[in-house]
Write an enzyme that holds these catalytic residues in place. Structure first.
Site, PDB file in Angstrom:
ATOM      1  CB  THR A   1       1.765  -0.849   4.613  1.00 49.01           C
ATOM      2  OG1 THR A   1       1.740  -1.727   3.478  1.00 49.01           O
ATOM      3  CG2 THR A   1       3.109  -0.973   5.299  1.00 49.01           C
ATOM      4  N   GLY A   2       0.367  -3.571   5.234  1.00 53.84           N
ATOM      5  CA  GLY A   2       0.450  -4.962   5.669  1.00 53.84           C
ATOM      6  C   GLY A   2      -0.916  -5.606   5.781  1.00 53.84           C
TER       7      GLY A   2
ATOM      8  CB  THR B   1      -0.799   0.013   1.334  1.00 53.78           C
ATOM      9  OG1 THR B   1      -1.665  -1.102   1.352  1.00 53.78           O
ATOM     10  CG2 THR B   1      -1.579   1.277   1.557  1.00 53.78           C
TER      11      THR B   1
ATOM     12  CB  VAL C   1     -13.083  -3.514   2.338  1.00 54.91           C
ATOM     13  CG1 VAL C   1     -12.501  -2.169   2.755  1.00 54.91           C
ATOM     14  CG2 VAL C   1     -14.007  -3.334   1.132  1.00 54.91           C
ATOM     15  N   GLY C   2      -9.789  -3.994   2.917  1.00 50.49           N
ATOM     16  CA  GLY C   2      -8.739  -4.019   3.931  1.00 50.49           C
ATOM     17  C   GLY C   2      -8.796  -2.808   4.844  1.00 50.49           C
ATOM     18  CG  ASP C   3      -5.076  -1.695   6.544  1.00 50.88           C
ATOM     19  OD1 ASP C   3      -5.037  -2.368   5.479  1.00 50.88           O
ATOM     20  OD2 ASP C   3      -4.085  -1.079   6.970  1.00 50.88           O
TER      21      ASP C   3
HETATM   22  N1  ASP Z   1      -3.050  -3.111   3.971  1.00 48.72           N
HETATM   23  C1  ASP Z   1      -3.392  -3.595   2.663  1.00 48.72           C
HETATM   24  C2  ASP Z   1      -4.640  -4.418   2.739  1.00 48.72           C
HETATM   25  O1  ASP Z   1      -4.811  -5.152   3.685  1.00 48.72           O
HETATM   26  C3  ASP Z   1      -2.328  -4.378   2.005  1.00 48.72           C
HETATM   27  C4  ASP Z   1      -0.911  -3.990   2.256  1.00 48.72           C
HETATM   28  O2  ASP Z   1      -0.611  -2.897   2.689  1.00 48.72           O
HETATM   29  O3  ASP Z   1      -0.022  -4.799   2.035  1.00 48.72           O
HETATM   30  O4  ASP Z   1      -5.410  -4.380   1.819  1.00 48.72           O
END
Ligand code: ASP
Length: 341
Positions: A252-253, A201, A230-232
């Protein structure tokens, strides 16, 4: 209130004092404007774009919007914008949010075929009484506001990744690691040593010359996610949070873990208690470990934070999270975040 409670309230514990010392030692003076972005490879390029606005004494909210659009427009990016990896049905769905120094915010989730979700998020913030719009409703809103419907197709690298993924159709997010500290180039999507693509992200937070904070966060989310997931990243308080009195944070993550602890809000609240940005990020990672102790070796979460004094910091669950910092003193400094595991 007894003495202990008073001390607790004032945050004068040993840990607090140690942290304060650490934070004051790490940054000698207020350094603004300043902009920070997750993942050095894409973040440094995006920071440079944001800097064009910041150095002209432009508003942080404009800077972060312009900055993250660089990643959204990068057709080679594995994980941001329409060039990113699709969901398990082969569709790219975008999540994005923006927040300014007045605590105004806007966000879009599960948005398809619109090139710059961050601009749509900003339009939600400025042109509607709402905060979050999703799916076809968000797309309809975008089209009504002059955004173009893009072709329904995958980038070459996303098509390749999807074709590979279909062989097993396994839903398993892959931990995001910058291989051996090698910087990934913004036009080159990242591939892990096992040949799989990873996720990420762009989260960007900035303070402008007026001392105001803003942030933006945008992603195509976890590759091969379930349709509708949907993510964070578009969730205010999870992927991004700004409180102009205190600081800003982004994440991120693995989004599910960040949502579970209201990650970015938590980081800002730790800064409100007096913790340095780095320590606030560390404490949020610790909270994730506490709440999800089982599979922490198999996932990544990274936080980034900036406080009102222009002090910054980041922390990750696992090794491999880096970020880029740009200010008058720091020309896109690469910082390898400390990590707990
Ligand atoms: N945080 C993002 C999600 O969960 C993905 C990422 O940052 O790697 O959609």
């Amino acid at each position: 209130m007894n003495r202990r409670e008073v001390i607790k309230m004032l945050g004068l514990s040993g840990a607090f004092m140690a942290t304060r010392k650490l934070s004051l030692a790490s940054v000698a003076s207020k350094d603004n404007p300043i902009v920070l972005s997750t993942w050095y490879g894409q973040g440094s390029v995006a920071n440079s774009k944001a800097w064009e606005t910041l150095e002209q004494k432009g508003a942080a909210v404009d800077a972060v919007e312009q900055g993250v659009m660089i990643s959204e427009n990068d057709w080679g990016n594995c994980c941001v914008g329409l060039g990113g990896n699709p969901d398990r049905d082969g569709k790219v769905t975008l999540d994005s949010c923006i927040m300014n120094h007045k605590s105004e915010c806007g966000s879009v989730a599960f948005l398809e075929r619109i090139k710059n979700p961050i601009q749509v998020a900003r339009a939600v913030m400025e042109k509607t009484p709402h905060v979050l719009m999703v799916g076809t409703g968000a797309q309809q809103f975008a089209l009504e506001h002059g955004f173009k419907l893009e072709e329904d197709k995958l980038s070459n690298h996303a098509q390749e990744a999807y074709t590979n993924w279909l062989k097993k159709s396994e839903y398993k997010p892959i931990m995001n690691i910058e291989k051996g500290g090698v910087i990934h180039q913004p036009m080159v999507p990242k591939k892990l040593e096992n040949g799989k693509w990873n996720h990420d992200t762009i989260g960007m937070i900035a303070m402008d010359a007026q001392g105001n904070l803003s942030g933006a966060c945008t992603t195509s989310g976890m590759g091969f996610k379930m349709r509708g997931r949907v993510g964070d990243s578009p969730i205010i308080g999870a992927g991004l949070y700004v409180d102009n009195e205190v600081g800003a944070a982004t994440a991120t993550g693995q989004g599910e873990e960040v949502i579970r602890v209201s990650g970015s809000f938590l980081v800002v609240e730790f800064m409100r208690q007096g913790y340095s940005p780095e320590m606030a990020c560390r404490k949020a990672v610790e909270r994730i470990i506490k709440k999800t102790p089982n599979n922490i070796n198999e996932m990544q979460v990274g936080f980034l934070a900036l406080n009102k004094k222009g002090e910054y910091g980041g922390y990750a669950l696992n090794k491999g999270f880096d970020f880029a910092v740009k200010s008058n003193r720091l020309d896109n400094k690469k910082v390898d975040a400390k990590h707990i595991k």
